[in-house]
Design a protein around this motif. Structure first.
Motif, PDB file in Angstrom:
ATOM      1  N   MET A   1       0.825  -1.183   0.000  1.00  0.00           N
ATOM      2  CA  MET A   1       0.000   0.000   0.000  1.00  0.00           C
ATOM      3  C   MET A   1       0.873   1.253   0.000  1.00  0.00           C
ATOM      4  O   MET A   1       0.546   2.216  -0.664  1.00  0.00           O
ATOM      5  N   THR A   2       1.970   1.220   0.738  1.00  0.00           N
ATOM      6  CA  THR A   2       2.870   2.359   0.802  1.00  0.00           C
ATOM      7  C   THR A   2       3.512   2.594  -0.570  1.00  0.00           C
ATOM      8  O   THR A   2       3.717   3.732  -0.959  1.00  0.00           O
ATOM      9  N   LEU A   3       3.793   1.516  -1.258  1.00  0.00           N
ATOM     10  CA  LEU A   3       4.376   1.619  -2.586  1.00  0.00           C
ATOM     11  C   LEU A   3       3.421   2.329  -3.548  1.00  0.00           C
ATOM     12  O   LEU A   3       3.853   3.132  -4.378  1.00  0.00           O
ATOM     13  N   VAL A   4       2.142   2.085  -3.411  1.00  0.00           N
ATOM     14  CA  VAL A   4       1.136   2.729  -4.262  1.00  0.00           C
ATOM     15  C   VAL A   4       1.131   4.231  -4.001  1.00  0.00           C
ATOM     16  O   VAL A   4       1.079   5.045  -4.924  1.00  0.00           O
ATOM     17  N   TYR A   5       1.208   4.627  -2.712  1.00  0.00           N
ATOM     18  CA  TYR A   5       1.215   6.049  -2.367  1.00  0.00           C
ATOM     19  C   TYR A   5       2.484   6.730  -2.885  1.00  0.00           C
ATOM     20  O   TYR A   5       2.447   7.869  -3.367  1.00  0.00           O
ATOM     21  N   ILE A   6       3.578   6.039  -2.824  1.00  0.00           N
ATOM     22  CA  ILE A   6       4.842   6.595  -3.307  1.00  0.00           C
ATOM     23  C   ILE A   6       4.785   6.776  -4.829  1.00  0.00           C
ATOM     24  O   ILE A   6       5.172   7.824  -5.361  1.00  0.00           O
ATOM     25  N   LEU A   7       4.276   5.762  -5.524  1.00  0.00           N
ATOM     26  CA  LEU A   7       4.147   5.862  -6.974  1.00  0.00           C
ATOM     27  C   LEU A   7       3.163   6.968  -7.368  1.00  0.00           C
ATOM     28  O   LEU A   7       3.410   7.734  -8.312  1.00  0.00           O
TER      29      LEU A   7
END
Length: 88
Positions: A1-7
């Motif tokens: 989920m954090t990766l989605v926010y970063i992207l």
């Protein structure tokens, strides 16, 4: 989920940067524009001065020609009156 926010944040940041670059590319270069306007105004002023000098010269020549023509007309009329008075 954090990766989605970063992207998602990187995509938004990329879009903002792209929009900023586009706006800077479309923004006219004020220095170049002002220099171009100044150059054109100086050229216009030079043309106005040239035309003004030509008009003044032409008016002077026309005035001299009109004076010569008026003088010739007066002399001719005076001669005609003298000739007519000699006949009477």
């Amino acid at each position: 989920m954090t990766l989605v926010y970063i992207l998602l944040a990187l995509i938004i940041l990329g879009l903002v940067m792209i929009l900023w670059f586009i706006s800077q590319a479309k923004k006219p270069n004020d220095d170049k524009t002002l220099a171009d306007i100044k150059y054109r105004i100086e050229g216009f002023n030079a043309e106005v001065a040239r035309v003004e000098a030509a008009v003044k010269n032409e008016m002077m020549v026309n005035r001299q020609e009109a004076n010569v023509a008026a003088k010739n007309t007066r002399e001719e009329l005076s001669g005609s009156f003298k000739q007519f008075s000699g006949l009477i």
